[in-house]
Write an enzyme that holds these catalytic residues in place. Structure first.
Site, PDB file in Angstrom:
ATOM      1  N   ASP A  23       0.960  -1.370   0.194  1.00 25.27           N
ATOM      2  CA  ASP A  23      -0.198   0.454  -0.044  1.00 25.27           C
ATOM      3  C   ASP A  23       0.708   1.221  -0.321  1.00 25.27           C
ATOM      4  OD1 ASP A  23      -2.677   0.658  -0.654  1.00 25.27           O
ATOM      5  OD2 ASP A  23      -3.399   0.662   1.672  1.00 25.27           O
ATOM      6  N   HIS A 311       2.034   3.609   6.692  1.00 25.89           N
ATOM      7  CA  HIS A 311       1.372   4.573   4.903  1.00 25.89           C
ATOM      8  C   HIS A 311       0.351   5.440   4.583  1.00 25.89           C
ATOM      9  CE1 HIS A 311      -1.114   0.664   4.172  1.00 25.89           C
ATOM     10  NE2 HIS A 311      -1.106   1.856   3.694  1.00 25.89           N
TER      11      HIS A 311
END
Length: 913
Positions: A23, A311
């Site tokens: 991700d 993230h």
């Protein structure tokens, strides 16, 4: 990574060797290097530019060997599997047709609460009547996907971020897939075998197949790590998932918290270093209770820092309440670490009388304090009375002697500075400047500057005294002010005059900086040899309608926002000279004010750089859907090529292309970017925090400072980014010319920073930390004047101690431990040899003066050195990919690192008996 890997090993006895990273919005080559040196063998990644995926897929290169750009010996190679399609969810993983793959997401059947397939054909329960048809459709997707890869081993992930929340859901997936698998496996004519497995199962199976059959292609550069696959170097920025939707906005989103992240990282490193020294000297001081009692808070700090590396954390792409939680966690850890360091300072300076009780309050406190998680730190104002003083203790977290100008804030101007030997130190005072208050820009306090010398990884003490008869007072700076929108009163005891003309200058021995008085902006630099560099400073704004936390989608180019008639202040003293500007803009309250500083002391690194500090405040609705930038417009013929760093570890070449939109030419800038011409004339910008950078025209460097966005950009956040906080962005600018041109066999060589540039970056990343006594006191006797110098001497300029720590403090008191109790991690920096060898710095290089670990510390003996992985969990050098030099240090003690390498060692530090 180290904290998480060690937790896994301590908790369930697992040492990971396969990386799963689906991700993050683009991938850095540094991560591949770090994983390899931690003992990882394989990586899986997902989010790379859709055109990159298309190109790699067409050549069956979605699985490859990732190699570092400097690696000629193939020691950094790691095997990578890149997922081929748009997303990692079930509709985009079984094959190229999401409408069909979605039919095999059995959690979308009725009763589980997930949305139905948007392609209008939903999954149905598998039974004996439909299993043949179901198996045929699914296997067809598998076969189509397999044409993108070289081997017959295929990976099909099954899930996404929000799956397997119930046993029933997991059972539905397993039950239906198992029936389909059984049908395929029991029909030899289908020529396939399908089974559930782990990531380890996939990579093991693939490696077994690749060893049996050679998939290499003629002329292809492969790897001894695993035959049959091409090698690749470089990174995967900037990411786009479709059309012109580039994920370059997150490089700058929530810049306030990006800055806090960096502060927590540097504070944690310093705290762990102090804890290691306290424990190392404990046989002398009997003080092990202090660091051990803070162990859980040090652990919490590591985990809070690690948590923010998510993230959607450091990227600034979380919801407001999540950002608040991140911020509070980091703020709590910062306070805890400052309490610990204040106590550790006392111990390391030898003041240990009845200090073993960890609950006691230290007589020292941090010189900078932060009252809340979302406000700027402020300097503690030293309020001194006649014939009273404050002790100021500096901790130098770097490996070289720090000789530089430092600053604290006092309430009175009549101040003297005394060093730990009792000698007087020349000093300067300047009025404290707060640009957010316009006509009340002077706070009434004073910035006190002096040149301090602090031993490597050690402590130095200075005394700030009021009415001290034995020393001269700090010299007041002289002020010059423009007649802008309003008049500033001349603060006492300074002498003020009016700025005349359209240009003004500040200078030191190396630079003369020329400013436009009307706009308050830097225009050019005249060097000591008479040469001139155009360095036009421009502050601008982008407007956008499609930008969000992830995406940067400007409607046009940025427009300058500074108008004629702002306020400019020039402050000139014997140590520091600066030009500060509150510019006039369209808005009643400007979104940015800024100062430019140069230093006049000789033989310090600061005299070689230009310091730029921007005070940014976009926390008002009038800045909605705008993004603030600063441009440095030089006369360097860079051909629209520039270099930006990856994780502060290596540089990556960037070229601006007309065929992609403006936002696709923006790149991450964690700490450094530079441009240069073919003769090696170079302009560098070092940043104290992570931001985004571009070079949209020849000779330009453009850096985004903040962004305020009303709308969501459709990538999952569900909100805009409008929680802007006032903040200061600090840059160090460096102009260099090389002394030779390095030959290169590459058409596009990857350039490296100079030794001087590395030194500037290190001092920005790891500033001197200051601690002051909480109460004023009479000047102490000379017998109480102390310092702490743990190293035998400064380490070479190109050798960096990444970490010195005790991984398991709670186990420290146990005798006869099976392993050494300390760990040290070294980095040998790669530098550009075409520039001046030492950049006018007084220090050695590893090549000239090798470091021996056994003689590195002055009072502590080093024993039982064991080379280990960067996560401290693997001691087999061959698994880690290192060369032979790693094995010799345990016997001879010489730290033999190649440039660009990071190496870890476990060792024992003991006070000699």
């Amino acid at each position: 990574m180290m904290e998480g890997n060690m937790w896994l090993n301590d908790t369930i006895g697992v040492v990971p060797q396969n990386a799963w990273s689906i991700d993050p919005f683009g991938y850095s080559a540094t991560m591949a290097y770090l994983l390899r040196r931690m003992g990882f063998c394989n990586m899986l990644i997902q989010r790379t530019h859709y055109e990159v995926k298309k190109e790699l897929a067409s050549q069956k290169n979605l699985e490859y060997i990732w190699r570092q750009s400097w690696d000629v010996d193939e020691t950094t190679d790691i095997f990578v599997h890149m997922m081929p399609f748009y997303s990692y969810d079930i509709p985009h993983t079984c094959g190229p047709e999401p409408a069909i793959c979605c039919q095999f997401d059995f959690a979308r059947m009725r009763g589980f609460g997930y949305e139905y397939c948007p392609w209008r054909t939903d999954p149905v329960e598998t039974n004996l009547d439909n299993v043949q048809d179901r198996a045929s459709k699914l296997l067809d997707q598998y076969k189509k996907k397999s044409t993108l890869y070289r081997t017959n081993t295929l990976l099909i992930p099954l899930g996404d971020d929000f799956r397997y929340v119930s046993i029933d859901e997991a059972e539905a997936q397993f039950r239906n897939y198992q029936m389909i698998f059984d049908h395929i496996n029991n029909n030899p004519t289908l020529m396939a075998e399908v089974k559930f497995g782990t990531l380890e199962d996939y990579f093991s199976t693939l490696r077994d197949e690749a060893e049996r059959k050679n998939y290499s292609r003629p002329g292809e550069v492969g790897s001894g790590e695993l035959g049959g696959f091409p090698s690749l170097s470089g990174d995967f920025f900037t990411y786009a998932d479709r059309n012109h939707d580039y994920f370059s906005g997150y490089f700058v989103s929530r810049p306030f918290f990006k800055a806090v992240d960096r502060i927590l990282e540097q504070t944690l490193r310093a705290s762990e270093m102090m804890a290691a020294f306290v424990l190392g000297y404990c046989q002398k001081y009997q003080c092990s209770k202090l660091p051990i009692s803070f162990t859980y808070k040090l652990t919490a700090a590591r985990r809070n820092l690690a948590l923010f590396q998510h993230h959607d954390g450091i990227t600034g792409t979380a919801k407001n309440h999540v950002v608040e939680d991140y911020g509070n966690r980091m703020h709590t850890s910062l306070q805890d670490l400052q309490i610990f360091m204040s106590r550790a300072v006392e111990v390391l300076l030898g003041d240990i009388s009845d200090k073993r009780d960890p609950t006691l309050l230290s007589k020292f406190g941090p010189e900078q304090i932060r009252s809340k998680y979302d406000v700027q730190p402020v300097h503690r104002v030293l309020d001194l009375h006649e014939e009273q003083s404050h002790s100021v203790v500096f901790f130098n977290p770097l490996e070289q002697l720090r000789d530089e100008v430092v600053m604290i804030v006092t309430s009175v101007p009549d101040i003297s500075v005394i060093n730990s030997s009792g000698s007087c130190v020349p000093s300067q005072i300047s009025p404290e400047w707060n640009p957010s208050t316009k006509d009340k820009a002077f706070t009434g306090n004073h910035r006190l500057y002096w040149r301090a010398s602090v031993p490597p990884m050690g402590l130095g003490t200075y005394y700030v005294a009021h009415g001290f008869k034995g020393c001269g007072k700090a010299v007041p700076a002289e002020l010059k002010m423009s007649s802008g929108l309003y008049s500033l009163p001349c603060p006492s005891p300074y002498v003020c005059s009016k700025l005349e003309g359209n240009e003004t200058k500040i200078r030191n021995a190396h630079h003369t900086l020329v400013f436009d008085v009307v706009h308050g902006l830097l225009r050019r630099i005249v060097h000591k040899n008479g040469e001139k560099t155009v360095l036009g400073e421009e502050i601008g704004m982008y407007s956008s309608s499609g930008s969000g936390a992830y995406l940067f989608k400007p409607t046009s180019e940025a427009r300058p926002i500074v108008e004629e008639g702002g306020q400019l202040l020039i402050s000139e003293g014997p140590l520091v000279r600066e030009a500060c500007s509150i510019p006039k803009t369209t808005w009643s309250k400007t979104p940015v004010a800024h100062c430019t500083r140069i230093y006049s002391e000789e033989n310090i690194f600061q005299e070689l750089l230009i310091e730029k500090e921007y005070h940014v405040d976009m926390g008002r609705d009038e800045f909605n859907n705008r993004e603030l930038i600063v441009r440095f417009k030089t006369d360097i013929d860079s051909k629209r090529v520039f270099y930006s760093d990856l994780n502060g570890f290596q540089m990556s070449r960037r070229e601006t292309y007309d065929k992609i939109p403006l936002q696709g030419n923006y790149y991450p800038m964690p700490s450094l970017a530079f441009i240069q011409n073919f003769l090696g004339r170079r302009f560098s910008v070092h940043s104290r925090q992570s931001l985004g950078v571009a070079s949209l025209k020849n000779g330009w460097l453009e850096i985004m400072l903040d962004r305020r966005l009303v709308n969501d950009d459709g990538r999952g956040l569900g909100q805009g980014v409008m929680d802007n906080r006032p903040m200061n962005v600090l840059f160090h600018l460096l102009l260099e010319s090389n002394v030779s041109v390095s030959p290169s066999t590459s058409t596009f060589p990857v350039l490296r920073p100079s030794i001087l540039s590395h030194a500037v970056g290190a001092r920005l990343d790891y500033p001197i930390l200051a601690f002051v006594t909480r109460k004023e006191e009479a000047m102490p006797s000379k017998s109480a004047l102390k310092s702490f110098a743990p190293l035998s001497s400064s380490l070479p300029c190109d050798l960096h101690v990444v970490s010195l720590k005790v991984p398991h403090p709670t186990k420290f008191p146990q005798e006869r431990l099976a392993e050494p109790r300390f760990a040290i991690i070294f980095q040998r920096k790669g530098w550009d040899s075409s520039y001046c060898r030492r950049g006018e710095l007084q220090c050695s290089l590893v090549a000239d003066e090798p470091v021996n670990l056994y003689y590195m510390f002055k009072d502590l003996s080093v024993q039982n050195v064991v080379p280990t992985s960067l996560n401290l969990l693997r001691d087999d050098a061959e698994i880690l990919g290192y060369g032979k030099q790693l094995r010799g240090i345990a016997h001879e003690g010489n730290v033999l690192l190649s440039p660009m390498e990071i190496q870890a060692f476990k060792l024992e530090l003991q006070w000699p008996t």
